[in-house]
Design an enzyme around this catalytic site. Structure first.
Site, PDB file in Angstrom:
ATOM      1  N   LYS A 229      -0.239   4.921  -5.871  1.00  0.00           N
ATOM      2  CA  LYS A 229      -0.538   5.037  -7.295  1.00  0.00           C
ATOM      3  C   LYS A 229      -0.275   3.653  -7.906  1.00  0.00           C
ATOM      4  O   LYS A 229       0.469   3.496  -8.881  1.00  0.00           O
ATOM      5  CB  LYS A 229       0.380   6.122  -7.878  1.00  0.00           C
ATOM      6  CG  LYS A 229       0.057   6.586  -9.246  1.00  0.00           C
ATOM      7  CD  LYS A 229      -1.084   7.581  -9.318  1.00  0.00           C
ATOM      8  CE  LYS A 229      -1.385   7.839 -10.776  1.00  0.00           C
ATOM      9  NZ  LYS A 229      -2.728   8.206 -11.081  1.00  0.00           N
ATOM     10  N   ASP A 283      -3.984  10.408  -6.884  1.00  0.00           N
ATOM     11  CA  ASP A 283      -4.559  11.597  -7.537  1.00  0.00           C
ATOM     12  C   ASP A 283      -6.002  11.820  -7.089  1.00  0.00           C
ATOM     13  O   ASP A 283      -6.422  12.952  -6.833  1.00  0.00           O
ATOM     14  CB  ASP A 283      -4.438  11.520  -9.067  1.00  0.00           C
ATOM     15  CG  ASP A 283      -4.782  10.163  -9.631  1.00  0.00           C
ATOM     16  OD1 ASP A 283      -4.820   9.186  -8.856  1.00  0.00           O
ATOM     17  OD2 ASP A 283      -5.021  10.064 -10.847  1.00  0.00           O
TER      18      ASP A 283
END
Ligand code: NAD
Length: 420
Positions: A229, A283
């Site tokens: 991320k 994600d």
């Protein structure tokens, strides 16, 4: 080494390191293998796995000298402590071991024994294969497209345990350091606060990514995907991605290319003999697991992402009762199922022992006993495909037979005898 809290089996001998550089092992025909049955349903799945692994070892001309070790509630009852030193030392000394789940209280009490074991033994890679077994009910349309191995960094990240509880002097000291010394004023809300630290090092990243790349090369996989991320956490998760790519250039230049090189130099067509190392934002990756399942083969990621991702991937191929895992350090393997101790089912002879049994397959493969590992997998798959399953799978299929944990283990052993 002599032990006070462990009984050494009267047969078998130790696995030793044949070559410290490559990690190659010298495995006797009857190795001593430490086993912790574990808490909760560990008392059900532990003995079931032991029985199946014994059958597969014998069917391939070997045997296992099990060394029972204690951790968690069984250690507390017998030795008055959660994780006796002898348990840790015996695993270190015997190099290949298997454990069931250990209970961790939420919010208070002692820290996770699983995390403590991984840190004390420096088991820095948690490896979770997710592959489909014929007959397993799945919530997705094409579960057979999933054939992925996740390498999850095991010693760093927010799981490292560097954190301070609200209301303590420690947390106030850290808060004032962040605000006054480091200049992050006005960023933290007033009132009670808990603070944790997220360390990601170059050393920790590179040794994890190295294991993932070595695995991909040894097992004919085409891609390794770094999952992070880094768009948000630039100096931790972003650094993980950058150090991962740096490793490819430093150590694998002749056998691997990065995704950038794939497009710049090869027009998107990877040469047959080149591994491609790419990266995805975490994600997005969780979506891609569902929509482009077959594009992902080997994943290398940090502790927290890896925990979430491998559970989600596991759900696609049948859930926690099925999902195996193993922790690897240098010259050391501790296999364990992904699931926890599910206390409400403890001792009921009810739950699915497949995850622990298939973790044993990983242990066998680590010993170089690939034939015994394949036998375990085939026997489990045959049993499930015939509809003879434990309650968790039974409620999702039509017309099967519901078996207890021990009956299911017996059914697998029978198939091992048939297949051998
Ligand atoms: P869990 O995995 O123990 O159970 C969640 C649910 O999954 C269960 O209620 C059950 O419905 C299902 N399940 C799990 N294993 C199954 C099996 N073998 N067969 C059939 N169904 C199965 O997760 P939890 O409830 O979040 O955690 C319980 C305890 O386990 C906690 O103390 C937690 O810290 C610990 N834990 C330990 C490990 C480990 O030892 N590596 C891993 C995860 C959780």
């Amino acid at each position: 080494m002599s032990y006070d809290q462990v009984t050494v089996p009267d047969k078998g001998s130790k696995i030793t390191l044949a070559d410290p550089k490559t990690g190659e092992l010298d495995v006797p025909d009857t190795p001593i293998i430490p086993i912790i049955h574990g808490d909760g349903i560990g008392t059900d799945v532990g003995p079931a796995a032991q029985q199946v692994l014994d059958a597969a070892a014998e069917a391939t001309g070997r045997s296992v000298a099990w060394m029972r070790l204690y951790a968690g509630s069984s250690a507390r009852e017998t030795y008055g402590e959660n994780l006796p030193d002898d348990t840790v030392n015996a695993i270190r000394e015997h190099r290949a071991a298997i454990k069931g789940p250990l209970t961790t209280p939420v919010g208070s009490g002692f820290r996770s024994l699983n995390v403590a074991l991984r840190q004390k033994l420096d088991l820095y890679a948690n490896v979770r294969p997710t592959y489909y077994l014929d007959g397993v009910p799945s919530p997705v349309k094409n579960p057979e497209e999933m054939n992925m191995v996740t390498f999850r960094e095991n010693t760093e990240d927010v799981y490292a345990g560097i954190e301070w509880e609200a209301g303590t002097d420690g947390v106030e000291e850290v808060k004032s350091f962040i605000e006054d010394d480091m200049g992050y004023n006005e960023m933290l809300h007033d009132g009670p606060i808990g603070i944790g630290i997220k360390p990601i090092t170059e050393f920790g990243t590179k040794r994890l990514v190295r294991q993932a790349i070595d695995y991909a090369l040894a097992n004919d996989r085409d891609t390794v995907t770094l999952v992070h991320k880094g768009n948000i956490m630039k100096f931790t998760e972003g650094a993980f991605r950058d150090w991962g790519y740096e490793l490819v250039e430093e150590e694998y230049d002749d056998v691997a290319i990065t995704e950038d090189e794939l497009w710049e130099e090869y027009d998107g067509e990877a040469p047959d003999d080149m591994l491609v190392v790419n990266d995805r934002i975490a994600d997005n990756m969780l979506q891609q697991l569902l929509t482009r399942t077959d594009e992902y083969e080997v994943i290398a990621t940090m502790n927290l992402n890896g925990d979430y991702m491998s559970d989600a991937a596991g759900a696609q191929i049948g859930g926690l009762g099925i999902a195996p895992g193993a922790n690897f350090g240098d010259g050391l393997c501790l296999a364990e199922p992904v699931h926890g101790s599910a206390p409400k089912y403890a001792g009921e002879d009810k739950v699915n022992p497949t995850a622990m049994i298939l973790s044993g397959r990983l242990l066998f493969e680590y010993l170089g006993w690939d034939d015994a590992g394949a036998l375990v997998r085939d026997a489990v798959e045959d049993a499930i495909a015939s509809g003879e399953v434990t309650y968790d799978l039974h409620r999702q299929i039509e017309g099967g037979t519901k078996l207890s944990t021990s009956e299911f283990a017996d059914a697998i052993v029978e198939r091992i005898h048939d297949l051998a």
